[in-house]
Scaffold this motif. Structure first.
Motif, mmCIF file in Angstrom:
data_model
loop_
_atom_site.group_PDB
_atom_site.id
_atom_site.type_symbol
_atom_site.label_atom_id
_atom_site.label_comp_id
_atom_site.label_asym_id
_atom_site.label_seq_id
_atom_site.Cartn_x
_atom_site.Cartn_y
_atom_site.Cartn_z
ATOM 1 N N GLN A 1 0.852 -1.194 -0.036
ATOM 2 C CA GLN A 1 0.095 0.025 -0.078
ATOM 3 C C GLN A 1 0.828 1.226 0.032
ATOM 4 N N ASN A 2 1.812 1.062 0.370
ATOM 5 C CA ASN A 2 2.809 2.270 0.375
ATOM 6 C C ASN A 2 3.174 2.578 -0.843
ATOM 7 N N GLY A 3 3.483 1.680 -1.953
ATOM 8 C CA GLY A 3 3.958 1.972 -3.103
ATOM 9 C C GLY A 3 5.531 1.791 -3.097
ATOM 10 N N ILE A 4 5.902 1.479 -4.372
ATOM 11 C CA ILE A 4 7.628 1.517 -4.507
ATOM 12 C C ILE A 4 7.973 2.756 -5.266
ATOM 13 N N SER A 5 9.237 3.063 -5.457
ATOM 14 C CA SER A 5 9.840 4.043 -6.147
ATOM 15 C C SER A 5 10.366 3.496 -7.442
ATOM 16 N N ILE B 1 3.775 -0.254 -19.518
ATOM 17 C CA ILE B 1 4.707 -1.314 -18.945
ATOM 18 C C ILE B 1 4.095 -1.428 -17.458
ATOM 19 N N ALA B 2 3.859 -2.720 -17.175
ATOM 20 C CA ALA B 2 3.333 -2.867 -15.814
ATOM 21 C C ALA B 2 4.557 -2.831 -14.781
ATOM 22 N N VAL B 3 4.406 -2.506 -13.889
ATOM 23 C CA VAL B 3 5.330 -2.233 -12.677
ATOM 24 C C VAL B 3 5.695 -3.483 -12.064
ATOM 25 N N ASN B 4 4.909 -4.274 -11.763
ATOM 26 C CA ASN B 4 5.383 -5.719 -11.221
ATOM 27 C C ASN B 4 6.522 -5.697 -10.248
ATOM 28 N N ASN C 1 7.637 8.165 -7.084
ATOM 29 C CA ASN C 1 7.531 7.699 -5.738
ATOM 30 C C ASN C 1 6.200 7.090 -5.765
ATOM 31 N N ASP C 2 6.031 6.437 -4.574
ATOM 32 C CA ASP C 2 4.826 5.791 -4.294
ATOM 33 C C ASP C 2 3.838 5.144 -5.550
ATOM 34 N N VAL C 3 4.438 4.311 -6.206
ATOM 35 C CA VAL C 3 3.986 3.774 -7.228
ATOM 36 C C VAL C 3 3.589 2.489 -6.913
ATOM 37 N N PRO C 4 2.138 2.291 -6.886
ATOM 38 C CA PRO C 4 1.437 1.012 -6.575
ATOM 39 C C PRO C 4 2.074 -0.046 -7.315
ATOM 40 N N ASN C 5 2.368 -1.317 -6.481
ATOM 41 C CA ASN C 5 3.242 -2.482 -7.174
ATOM 42 C C ASN C 5 2.446 -3.043 -8.523
ATOM 43 N N ASN C 6 1.111 -3.053 -8.611
ATOM 44 C CA ASN C 6 0.546 -3.533 -9.477
ATOM 45 C C ASN C 6 -0.172 -2.828 -10.440
ATOM 46 N N SER C 7 0.532 -1.404 -10.595
ATOM 47 C CA SER C 7 0.090 -0.410 -11.435
ATOM 48 C C SER C 7 0.718 -0.429 -12.781
ATOM 49 N N THR C 8 0.332 0.398 -13.867
ATOM 50 C CA THR C 8 0.998 0.369 -15.039
ATOM 51 C C THR C 8 1.305 1.698 -15.368
ATOM 52 N N LEU C 9 2.597 1.749 -15.897
ATOM 53 C CA LEU C 9 3.105 3.158 -16.172
ATOM 54 C C LEU C 9 2.708 3.529 -17.735
ATOM 55 N N VAL C 10 2.470 4.612 -17.916
ATOM 56 C CA VAL C 10 2.325 5.047 -19.313
ATOM 57 C C VAL C 10 3.000 6.035 -19.711
ATOM 58 N N ILE C 11 3.899 5.561 -20.653
ATOM 59 C CA ILE C 11 5.075 6.348 -21.094
ATOM 60 C C ILE C 11 4.568 6.983 -22.512
ATOM 61 N N SER C 12 4.918 8.418 -22.546
ATOM 62 C CA SER C 12 4.456 8.926 -24.010
ATOM 63 C C SER C 12 5.302 10.075 -24.390
ATOM 64 N N VAL D 1 1.266 7.218 -13.946
ATOM 65 C CA VAL D 1 0.596 5.935 -13.683
ATOM 66 C C VAL D 1 -0.645 5.803 -13.911
ATOM 67 N N LYS D 2 -1.101 4.867 -14.471
ATOM 68 C CA LYS D 2 -2.206 4.830 -15.419
ATOM 69 C C LYS D 2 -3.368 4.836 -14.427
ATOM 70 N N GLY D 3 -4.239 5.802 -14.768
ATOM 71 C CA GLY D 3 -5.700 5.711 -13.886
ATOM 72 C C GLY D 3 -5.556 6.647 -12.878
ATOM 73 N N THR D 4 -4.297 7.367 -12.713
ATOM 74 C CA THR D 4 -4.045 8.620 -11.673
ATOM 75 C C THR D 4 -3.561 9.557 -12.198
ATOM 76 N N THR D 5 -3.282 10.531 -11.623
ATOM 77 C CA THR D 5 -2.573 11.938 -12.151
ATOM 78 C C THR D 5 -1.139 11.924 -11.497
ATOM 79 N N THR D 6 -0.651 10.749 -10.823
ATOM 80 C CA THR D 6 0.664 10.925 -10.356
ATOM 81 C C THR D 6 1.637 10.783 -11.623
ATOM 82 N N GLY D 7 2.589 11.702 -11.936
ATOM 83 C CA GLY D 7 3.491 11.455 -12.983
ATOM 84 C C GLY D 7 4.337 12.572 -13.066
#
Lengths: 515, 1012
Positions: free
Chosen positions: B22-26, B84-87, B64-75, B46-52
């Protein structure tokens, strides 16, 4: 996430709104640089004359081709030069190829409607004027009627049946179903003159001090006489012409040669002329008419640099022979501007030789201008020629500063004589007397017991090259054989120029008239 | 008990893990392109959020605070977006590949931007590389053949822009068909002042849904131009672009030479013309080759044309830091004219655009563009004279000792009506125009609610001064005709100032899969124009005296009629709004509304709505796994636009001052008009359906549209009855419809070789639906054009030619010819034969038919581009057809029969039975029977195909070391070859009436691009 407080947002929007709404009445600003006649102050009676001068200006402002359409047919003139359409018209072949047959109609009507607009403007001034202003207004309206009649008269002479506008409202013609005949038009003109005459000044045009050379009672009488002559109503002709003669105001200009040149401007013989002027200046703006079509295609002018012309308008060999046979001097010298090639062809086709031709039959005029044309016109019209030594120095256009006489007293006298010989009664003068006045000015021996033929010949000698008067006389008198000369064949159905296709497209009713 | 403790430990550990999750990773890493180069400014979200965040100069990012099961959107713009899935990875390096037409690309639309994928309208965008490939003074010229539905008609004179039409002509009144140009937010009627190097992109908004936000100005299409700007976090980039080139007149019409001309004159049947040939022989002697021909053979065009130079140099620098972006540049353009007189165009531009983020919510931008141009206009009458001048006359005639300033030969000496010699006019006339243009913009963006609600206010001032000086020096021919006796000087100063103030409020939000952008705004515009001119006569002139005496103070007199003072002031005020909604980027809905008010017409307000829908079919589940279709969107739109290009109406009767002459004294007078015009807006309603598709792994792109535009209340000049002239009324209905398709295939074959092939094709059908009860509208004078309901606008109207009379028997047996002869006309072998359309055995005006329209019915473009190692090659071919052109130059023989004609006629004329059945004889063409009406002989097909542009470039290999500029050399041939049948200089005649005598040159250049 911060949210701006709602009331601040409202204030901001309200501020924007008020600022911007205030700008919207800028949308009602009028277009710039426009003299909105709707804003004219009609209580300024003195300004009334401006509208009248506008009518004078538009009537005198004619394109070069229009007088040619009026004047070229006839056994006094040939069309020369490269305008095939004009040449066809001269030979009574009426097709669409000469644009002049369209512009004559359009611009004459444009100016006739303009005369109505001018009259309507003057009426608006009269609503605010005192008695003196109203009288002046009536005079100006009468003058505009006369100017309008000059154009309508020539239109009907050329085309026959033409429309008669009664106001400036063009929508009157939207669904027109009939066209007045030439006789109806001429009668209308005669009636219009009767309406105008009581309000016009009892002066010679050159006696006017407000508008020198402007229209007077005698101009209107002359037009009335002309219209009735076309109607073959010779009593009315004699009455109108007789009144002009009886006034004693008009005399023939002693020098026939100079009558058509600068000394003859606003002479005691002129009943109406289109006035053009350089205002004494060698450069700068001027009021002018393009006389180039009448000028010789190449020449050696006395004053270097003076422009030549286009050679479109050529006195006919038939006319010149007629004049030589009569022993004319002044009138032949004035009417024809000979070129050497023309003289050679005269010698080749008539019994005359270099020895028997009078001395004034020469390429060089008495003012020193030499006609050197070899192509296009071999003779040029002397009545449209202004000696280069009469040009204002600095001006080079052919005929610059020259006026164009429309009606003159000599024609009044001859019309009067013809009317009497045709059976009318008038005691002002006898036919002999009036003809002999004209003849003695031209240094010709007096006649006694003049016949119609002699008067017709006198008119031929006196009035040729002027506004087609010879042609219209021949048509009126049925002398079609005279008009069938030099390869042409004239028949009664060719009296009128056919309407241009553009006019028929606009008014299909015209297409049904065989004119 | 032991199990319990193990279980508890396990739970605690689990709990730790959960808390950890829940704290997320860097996560951190680098973003680079597929050649390993870092990409600064790429965005990682971070897909689905405004963190970027964004990458820095070296392509590095850290989140920072990237949820482990999230996906990054790079454009990154110009590259394909990756997810790309963080995993649990803490270092993620991403390599992006270039996508030349990436759909998350953002396109400039009116008052904002939109993702290209979300567009429901028809918009074509051209980038700077394609714009600068064309060496031209006018940026719009570079679009010729590249945009389906855009007709560009080139002009040859230096510094003049082409005529532009978007999707046909909706307005009857010529000149009112120009599109609206919006340069960085300011409205312009023409963009002559821009250099191609100033421009980043040109977007053509073709349909109503795209352009309606501009309401009243949009009926003829809108062209959006963005000038170059900097980017955040961009290292400064210095560029130099320059080329040198030469212009060579193409397709110069060959006119008859002396021998052909003499033959024509003798066959003409005119004694005067034959005499003139003899006069020439007498004056200049006999030719040794052919004794019947004078010893003079002047090729006038050869003498008045020259090769002319053209060059362009531009330097720019652009870049940005975290909070400031900048783009600065200056450029210089020069183009000589191919007419051999003082005739050229020079332009020097300076531009700067700076944008500063003052706080994290407020940014301010200022841009200025200053353009300073001087144009020496060619004297068009010189070209016209040269066309018609007789070849039997030389330029100079030594026997004319009284001629001034040189012994010019005069055709009147040979018996012709005019002087014909173009040299006096060319050598003694100078027309200079200095145009200075300043465009200043200041805009302010304030985020009321960050990333959601933005307020923008912008103020633009466009200020232009034009100083014109026309000098006409006197010349004489020495005989009779002193042609220009007065030295004339005309000076005209005009000032144009337009101020615009726009305010917009934009709202941007997403709720789950719903995405919404809403905009409301106002615009206020104040347009003012003032012009003062005066003419003076006889100022000092002559050998040794130059410009210093070209002042009205030194003139002998001032021509009162030549003094003019004019002004225009117009105000415009508008409200507008837009809603753009999409559901999961799959279903699109778009609408705008604008209310425009103006002071130009009597009815002041117009209301213009539009709505568009789109369906991105490729996002649907049934197409998700397609191998062929990568993107497919169907779209449709409808909208109403207004046309503000129609001249204002007076709204009241007006008077003109005139002068009468009475007794040689000037009397002022007034002439009053009897009717006036009261106009309102022309409104065009447009429906557009289209599709956009990308297939085969984004290699093939297709964009296709079908549209129908109807202009209601079209301003039609209605003939005034009886008198000359017309008044304009809003009474017509005009429809334009057509089909457009653009297809491009882009393929990278290997690391060394890639190519692209593309083409566009469009059709146009123009039809007049209503003329307010008028049976027809005729215009054009003798070269008649008649509009009827059911036909297109102003097609040519005349007789149809059925061949040429070969023998007298043929004429005897033709009733129509016999009828004409009976009327007094001549008809002889060699005359044209016409079709008797109504069968009444007479050829007259009733036999006139529609001879074709000047609007092309189809146009196409084809381009081929190849890149092989350091070489690049580009080829562009265009064409159009279906239109006709009235050859006014040949038709002019009616007024001036003794003028010269083109060699094509001289060689192909009829000169005996059986010689030809398509050309009349020399006598025939002058005969009123053959030319009293316009006929199909004088109206020719305007189809053409042109090799528009060929470019070959070479990029130098990169050096080792720090100083590493990109250098590319290239050569270009613009318009080297045009194939057409029309007997004129160019098949591009914008209104179909060819009096055009200025040839369109081809341009050959050599240039270099340097980027540091």
């Amino acid at each position: 996430m911060k949210y701006i407080k709602v009331n601040k947002l409202t204030v901001l929007l309200a501020f924007l709104g008020t600022v911007l709404i205030g700008c919207s009445d800028d949308l009602d600003q009028p277009e710039l640089n426009n003299n909105f006649a709707g804003g004219t102050d009609f209580s300024q009676t003195d300004d009334m004359i401006l509208s009248l001068i506008g009518v004078y200006q538009s009537v005198a402002d004619r394109g070069w081709e229009q007088p040619l359409v009026v004047a070229t047919r006839g056994d006094d003139v040939n069309a020369a030069g490269d305008q095939q359409g004009l040449k066809n018209q001269d030979r009574y072949v009426y097709d669409n190829s000469f644009f002049g047959s369209r512009t004559l109609w359009e611009t004459y009507y444009g100016d006739i409607i303009g005369a109505h607009t001018g009259m309507e403007q003057i009426e608006r001034y009269m609503e605010f004027a005192d008695d003196e202003g109203i009288a002046l207004g009536n005079q100006y309206i009468a003058e505009a009627k006369v100017l309008r009649a000059v154009l309508l008269f020539q239109l009907s002479q050329v085309y026959g049946s033409v429309f008669i506008p009664t106001s400036s409202n063009l929508n009157d013609f939207a669904d027109v179903t009939s066209v007045p005949s030439k006789d109806e038009v001429m009668q209308h003109i005669s009636n219009q003159m009767d309406e105008a005459i009581p309000f016009l000044l009892d002066l010679r045009p050159n006696e006017r001090t407000d508008l020198p050379g402007g229209v007077t009672k005698y101009t209107a009488l002359m037009i009335k006489a002309e219209a009735n002559q076309e109607l073959e109503n010779y009593q009315a002709v004699a009455d109108a012409a007789g009144e002009i003669i009886a006034s004693g105001k008009f005399t023939l200009f002693p020098d026939y040669y100079e009558l058509f040149k600068t000394p003859g401007k606003l002479s005691d013989e002129n009943l109406f002329e289109f006035q053009y002027s350089d205002f004494g200046n060698g450069e700068g703006d001027r009021v002018s008419h393009l006389y180039a079509p009448y000028g010789p295609n190449s020449w050696n002018p006395e004053v270097d640099g003076s422009s030549n012309g286009w050679g479109f308008f050529e006195p006919s060999l038939k006319y010149i022979e007629f004049m030589l046979d009569r022993g004319e001097t002044e009138r032949l010298e004035t009417s024809v501007f000979f070129s050497q090639k023309g003289i050679d062809s005269l010698i080749a086709s008539t019994p005359y030789t270099t020895e028997t031709l009078p001395s004034f039959v020469s390429p060089t005029t008495r003012d020193g201008d030499e006609n050197t044309s070899t192509v296009r016109s071999i003779f040029s019209s002397g009545k449209h020629y202004l000696p280069t030594n009469q040009l204002i120095p600095g001006r080079t256009e052919y005929g610059s500063n020259k006026n164009n006489i429309v009606f003159r007293y000599s024609e009044t006298l001859l019309m009067y004589a013809e009317a009497l010989v045709q059976g009318a009664n008038n005691s002002t003068m006898t036919a002999d007397e009036s003809v002999n006045l004209v003849r003695s000015r031209a240094n010709m021996a007096p006649l006694s017991g003049v016949t119609l033929d002699q008067i017709v010949d006198e008119k031929y000698a006196e009035l040729s090259m002027e506004w087609g008067k010879r042609f219209f006389d021949m048509v009126r008198l049925g002398r079609y054989d005279e008009l069938s000369f030099d390869g042409r064949t004239f028949t009664e159905d060719k009296a009128f120029v056919t309407y241009h296709q553009d006019q028929i497209d606009e008014f299909p009713i015209l297409g049904e008239i065989a004119n | 008990m032991k199990i319990g403790i193990k279980f508890l430990t396990f739970c605690i550990l689990l709990g730790h893990l959960t808390v950890f999750a829940q704290n997320g990773i860097s996560v951190s890493g680098t973003v680079s392109d597929d050649s390993g180069q870092p990409l600064p400014g790429a965005s990682i979200i971070v897909k689905g959020t405004t963190t970027g965040t964004q990458t820095d100069f070296d392509g590095l990012y850290a989140l920072n605070d990237v949820p482990n099961n999230s996906t990054l959107v790079i454009s990154y713009i110009g590259y394909a977006t990756q997810e790309i899935a963080v995993n649990g990875q803490t270092t993620i390096d991403i390599s992006l590949s270039e996508d030349s037409q990436a759909l998350d690309e953002v396109v400039v639309v009116g008052y904002g931007t939109q993702k290209k994928a979300d567009l429901t309208g028809s918009i074509a965008t051209i980038k700077t590389e394609d714009i600068t490939r064309t060496p031209t003074s006018a940026a719009m010229q570079s679009l010729q053949g590249k945009v389906a539905g855009l007709q560009v008609v080139s002009s040859g004179a230096p510094g003049t822009g082409p005529t532009i039409r978007v999707r046909g002509i909706g307005s009857y009144v010529g000149g009112a068909s120009n599109p609206l140009y919006v340069v960085d937010g300011t409205f312009f009627d023409d963009i002559d002042f821009l250099n191609t190097e100033d421009i980043e992109t040109i977007s053509v908004l073709k349909d109503a849904s795209a352009s309606a936000i501009y309401g009243v100005r949009a009926a003829n299409g809108v062209v959006l131009i963005e000038t170059k700007s900097g980017k955040i976090n961009q290292k400064p980039e210095i560029t130099y672009n320059g080329y040198q080139g030469v212009q060579i007149a193409q397709n110069v019409v060959k006119l008859s030479n002396s021998e052909q001309f003499a033959t024509l004159a003798r066959e003409s049947g005119s004694d005067a013309e034959a005499q003139s040939i003899d006069n020439a022989i007498q004056r200049y002697g006999r030719s040794r080759i052919n004794p019947n021909v004078p010893d003079v053979n002047t090729d006038w065009y050869d003498l008045i044309l020259r090769h002319a130079l053209q060059q362009n140099h531009s330097i720019g620098v652009a870049g940005g830091t975290e909070s400031v972006t900048y783009s600065l540049g200056l450029n210089y353009f020069e183009q000589e004219g191919i007419l051999n007189m003082k005739n050229d165009y020079e332009r020097f531009n300076i531009r700067s655009k700076i944008n500063v983020d003052i706080t994290d919510r407020l940014d301010i931008g200022i841009s200025t563009l200053f353009s300073n141009a001087t144009r020496y206009r060619p004297e068009d009458t010189a070209f016209a004279l040269a066309y018609y001048a007789t070849p039997t006359m030389p330029v100079l005639d030594p026997s004319k000792t009284e001629a001034y300033p040189r012994p010019y030969a005069n055709a009147q000496d040979l018996g012709y009506r005019g002087t014909q010699n173009p040299f006096p006019v060319m050598e003694n006339t100078e027309n200079r125009e200095k145009v200075r243009n300043t465009l200043t913009t200041i805009d302010l963006n304030y985020q009321l609610v960050p990333d959601k609600l933005t307020l923008k206010t912008a103020f633009y001032h466009n200020f232009e001064t034009t100083e014109t000086r026309e000098v006409r020096l006197p010349y004489f021919f020495g005989n009779g005709n002193a042609f220009r006796e007065n030295a004339e000087l005309i000076k005209r100063n005009a000032t144009f100032s337009e101020q615009t103030w726009d305010n917009t409020l934009t709202y941007n939000d997403s709720y789950g899969k719903h995405n919404l952008t809403a905009l409301i705004g106002t615009s206020y515009r104040d347009r003012s124009y003032e012009q003062l001119e005066a003419k003076g006569l006889n100022f000092p002139n002559g050998p040794g005296i130059g410009d210093e005496s070209y002042y009205l103070d030194l003139a002998n007199s001032i021509d009162i009629d030549g003094v003019g003072d004019d002004g225009v002031r117009q105000y415009f005020f508008s409200y507008f709004g837009r809603i753009a909604y999409n559901f999961d980027s799959k279903y699109l809905l778009y609408g705008t509304f604008r209310a425009d008010g103006t002071s130009k017409y009597q009815e002041k307000w117009g209301y213009f709505p539009t709505v568009g829908v789109g369906w991105v079919v490729s996002e649907e589940s049934f197409l998700e796994n397609s191998n062929v279709i990568d993107f497919l969107k169907l779209r449709a739109s409808w909208g109403e636009l207004g046309n503000a290009n129609v001249d204002s109406s007076t709204g009241g009767i007006t008077s003109d001052a005139v002068d009468g002459a009475f007794g040689d004294v000037r009397y002022p007078g007034l002439v009053t008009s009897s009717d006036f015009e009261a106009l309102k807006w022309e409104v065009t309603a447009e429906t557009n359906v289209g599709l956009t598709a990308r297939l085969f792994d984004n290699k093939l792109t297709i964009d296709s549209d079908y549209y129908v535009r109807e202009t209601r209340d079209a301003v039609i000049p209605v003939s005034r009855l009886l008198v000359p002239g017309e008044t304009r009324q809003n009474v017509g209905v005009i429809r334009n419809s057509g089909f457009e398709i653009v297809a491009n295939w882009n393929q990278k074959v290997s690391d060394n070789f890639s190519f692209s092939v593309g083409g566009n094709f469009s059709t146009l059908d123009n039809e007049v639906l209503d003329l307010a009860g008028q049976e027809n509208l005729t215009s054009g004078g003798d070269t008649a054009q008649r509009t009827v309901v059911g036909g297109s606008i102003s097609p040519f109207f005349g007789l149809k030619v059925d061949g040429v009379y070969q023998t007298d028997e043929e004429i005897l047996s033709d009733p129509a010819a016999q009828a004409a002869i009976a009327d007094g006309l001549t008809v002889a072998p060699g005359d044209l034969k016409f079709v008797d359309q109504n069968g009444d055995m007479v050829i007259d005006a009733q036999d006139r038919v529609d001879l074709g329209s000047y609007l092309p019915t189809y146009s196409f473009g084809f381009n081929l581009g190849m890149n092989y190692k350091a070489w690049d090659f580009n080829l562009n071919v265009i064409g159009q057809g279906g239109n006709v052109i009235a050859n006014q130059k040949r038709f002019a023989i009616r007024q001036t029969p003794d003028a010269n004609v083109d060699r094509d006629f001289a060689v192909n004329r009829w000169n005996g039975a059986g010689s030809t059945n398509s050309y009349p004889s020399a006598k025939g063409i002058r005969n009123p029977w053959s030319n009293q009406f316009l006929s199909s002989f004088f109206v020719e097909k305007g189809d053409f195909v042109r090799l528009q542009n060929v470019t070959l470039g070479y990029t130098l290999p990169k050096l080792n070391g720090k100083f590493n500029p990109d250098i590319r050399f290239y050569i270009t041939a613009e318009r080297p070859l045009t194939f057409f049948n029309y007997n004129g200089f160019t098949p591009e005649v914008s209104d179909g009436r060819d009096t055009e005598v200025y040839p369109i040159p081809g341009v050959y250049t050599f240039g270099v691009n340097i980027k540091i």
